[in-house]
Design a protein around this motif. Structure first.
Motif, mmCIF file in Angstrom:
data_model
loop_
_atom_site.group_PDB
_atom_site.id
_atom_site.type_symbol
_atom_site.label_atom_id
_atom_site.label_comp_id
_atom_site.label_asym_id
_atom_site.label_seq_id
_atom_site.Cartn_x
_atom_site.Cartn_y
_atom_site.Cartn_z
ATOM 1 N N TRP A 85 8.620 -12.259 -8.646
ATOM 2 C CA TRP A 85 7.595 -12.695 -7.698
ATOM 3 C C TRP A 85 8.238 -13.480 -6.560
ATOM 4 O O TRP A 85 7.963 -13.233 -5.377
ATOM 5 C CB TRP A 85 6.539 -13.557 -8.421
ATOM 6 C CG TRP A 85 5.367 -13.831 -7.532
ATOM 7 C CD1 TRP A 85 4.233 -13.085 -7.415
ATOM 8 C CD2 TRP A 85 5.232 -14.915 -6.592
ATOM 9 N NE1 TRP A 85 3.411 -13.632 -6.459
ATOM 10 C CE2 TRP A 85 3.995 -14.747 -5.939
ATOM 11 C CE3 TRP A 85 6.041 -15.986 -6.231
ATOM 12 C CZ2 TRP A 85 3.542 -15.628 -4.952
ATOM 13 C CZ3 TRP A 85 5.601 -16.856 -5.246
ATOM 14 C CH2 TRP A 85 4.361 -16.671 -4.624
ATOM 15 N N GLN A 89 8.639 -12.402 -2.313
ATOM 16 C CA GLN A 89 8.156 -13.153 -1.139
ATOM 17 C C GLN A 89 9.327 -13.486 -0.217
ATOM 18 O O GLN A 89 9.226 -13.381 1.002
ATOM 19 C CB GLN A 89 7.455 -14.472 -1.537
ATOM 20 C CG GLN A 89 6.440 -14.362 -2.655
ATOM 21 C CD GLN A 89 5.559 -13.145 -2.560
ATOM 22 O OE1 GLN A 89 5.075 -12.800 -1.505
ATOM 23 N NE2 GLN A 89 5.339 -12.481 -3.683
ATOM 24 N N TRP A 93 9.943 -12.141 3.713
ATOM 25 C CA TRP A 93 10.095 -13.120 4.781
ATOM 26 C C TRP A 93 11.402 -12.871 5.539
ATOM 27 O O TRP A 93 11.434 -12.896 6.759
ATOM 28 C CB TRP A 93 10.083 -14.509 4.141
ATOM 29 C CG TRP A 93 10.020 -15.630 5.115
ATOM 30 C CD1 TRP A 93 8.896 -16.151 5.677
ATOM 31 C CD2 TRP A 93 11.120 -16.370 5.644
ATOM 32 N NE1 TRP A 93 9.229 -17.178 6.513
ATOM 33 C CE2 TRP A 93 10.582 -17.343 6.519
ATOM 34 C CE3 TRP A 93 12.495 -16.331 5.466
ATOM 35 C CZ2 TRP A 93 11.368 -18.246 7.213
ATOM 36 C CZ3 TRP A 93 13.286 -17.235 6.154
ATOM 37 C CH2 TRP A 93 12.716 -18.175 7.015
ATOM 38 N N ARG B 21 -0.171 -19.384 -4.572
ATOM 39 C CA ARG B 21 0.707 -18.202 -4.526
ATOM 40 C C ARG B 21 0.205 -17.204 -3.474
ATOM 41 O O ARG B 21 0.995 -16.590 -2.755
ATOM 42 C CB ARG B 21 0.809 -17.537 -5.901
ATOM 43 C CG ARG B 21 1.698 -18.282 -6.885
ATOM 44 C CD ARG B 21 2.175 -17.383 -8.026
ATOM 45 N NE ARG B 21 1.072 -16.733 -8.718
ATOM 46 C CZ ARG B 21 0.342 -17.311 -9.677
ATOM 47 N NH1 ARG B 21 0.614 -18.529 -10.072
ATOM 48 N NH2 ARG B 21 -0.640 -16.653 -10.256
ATOM 49 N N GLN B 25 2.188 -15.664 -0.380
ATOM 50 C CA GLN B 25 2.277 -14.212 -0.175
ATOM 51 C C GLN B 25 1.885 -13.858 1.254
ATOM 52 O O GLN B 25 2.544 -13.055 1.905
ATOM 53 C CB GLN B 25 1.359 -13.480 -1.162
ATOM 54 C CG GLN B 25 2.052 -13.224 -2.497
ATOM 55 C CD GLN B 25 1.140 -12.549 -3.511
ATOM 56 O OE1 GLN B 25 0.000 -12.969 -3.694
ATOM 57 N NE2 GLN B 25 1.646 -11.540 -4.175
ATOM 58 N N SER B 28 4.600 -14.960 3.672
ATOM 59 C CA SER B 28 5.843 -14.182 3.614
ATOM 60 C C SER B 28 5.801 -13.050 4.643
ATOM 61 O O SER B 28 6.825 -12.476 4.987
ATOM 62 C CB SER B 28 6.074 -13.626 2.211
ATOM 63 O OG SER B 28 5.157 -12.582 1.952
ATOM 64 N N LEU B 74 6.413 -20.068 6.107
ATOM 65 C CA LEU B 74 7.138 -20.205 4.845
ATOM 66 C C LEU B 74 8.455 -20.949 5.086
ATOM 67 O O LEU B 74 9.100 -20.750 6.109
ATOM 68 C CB LEU B 74 7.453 -18.799 4.319
ATOM 69 C CG LEU B 74 7.640 -18.640 2.830
ATOM 70 C CD1 LEU B 74 6.299 -18.806 2.128
ATOM 71 C CD2 LEU B 74 8.193 -17.255 2.520
#
Lengths: 113, 113
Positions: A85, A89, A93, B21, B25, B28, B74
């Motif tokens: 997970w 991400q 990115w 989360r 997500q 990202s 992020l």
């Protein structure tokens, strides 16, 4: 909430504790008896057992009893799903940053010097 | 407790929530304004802001205000440190399994057929 999301909740919550992470670090080097594991931590056995319970319930650790000895081992599948997970991400990115870089480079090439 | 361990506590605790989360997500895929982000989740803005606070305090998200718009992005360094921690335990465990495999193979070779 899908099942996978609840599993991630539990796994990340289990990982958010230094004692539980230390247990996983120890088990990454091989299986260990509960009493030997507990001996490494400066806490009462019932408190330590609660930490082990959390790790077992979320599937990060498996244990097996043989005679009077309970042995624990790492069960890395759930650890891998948490790792996946995070990796997903991060790479999304990073890919976005790369695209931005390329775009800026194209702009620079196209601009009059 | 060393500083790095406390950071991991906070990061894993922040990750143990489906809303947080989902925010990561979304981020990202690129930066987003807080109001636009909040619009995706079926909750009051104060509750949503608390989730963002948790993500900012543990260093997974950065935000910047320009005029009346606060934009989030992020901040993957802390995500990477959590990912590294998981990868390290898993690879140690896998290496140990490989060693065990090799050992069993050697035993098999050495045994009378």
């Amino acid at each position: 909430m899908p099942n996978h999301s609840m599993q991630l909740d539990r796994v990340f919550r289990a990982l958010a504790d230094p004692t539980r992470r230390a247990v996983l670090q120890r088990l990454s080097r091989g299986p260990a008896a509960v009493t030997a594991l507990a001996g490494r931590f400066n806490m009462a056995l019932p408190s330590f057992s609660q930490h082990l319970d959390v790790l077992e319930r979320c599937g990060l650790v498996r244990s097996r009893k043989s005679g009077r000895v309970r042995t624990c081992r790492l069960a890395p599948r759930r650890m891998k799903s948490a790792e996946r997970w995070l990796t997903r991400q991060r790479t999304l990115w990073e890919r976005r940053l790369d695209q931005l870089d390329r775009y800026l480079l194209e702009l620079k090439k196209g601009s009059p010097s």
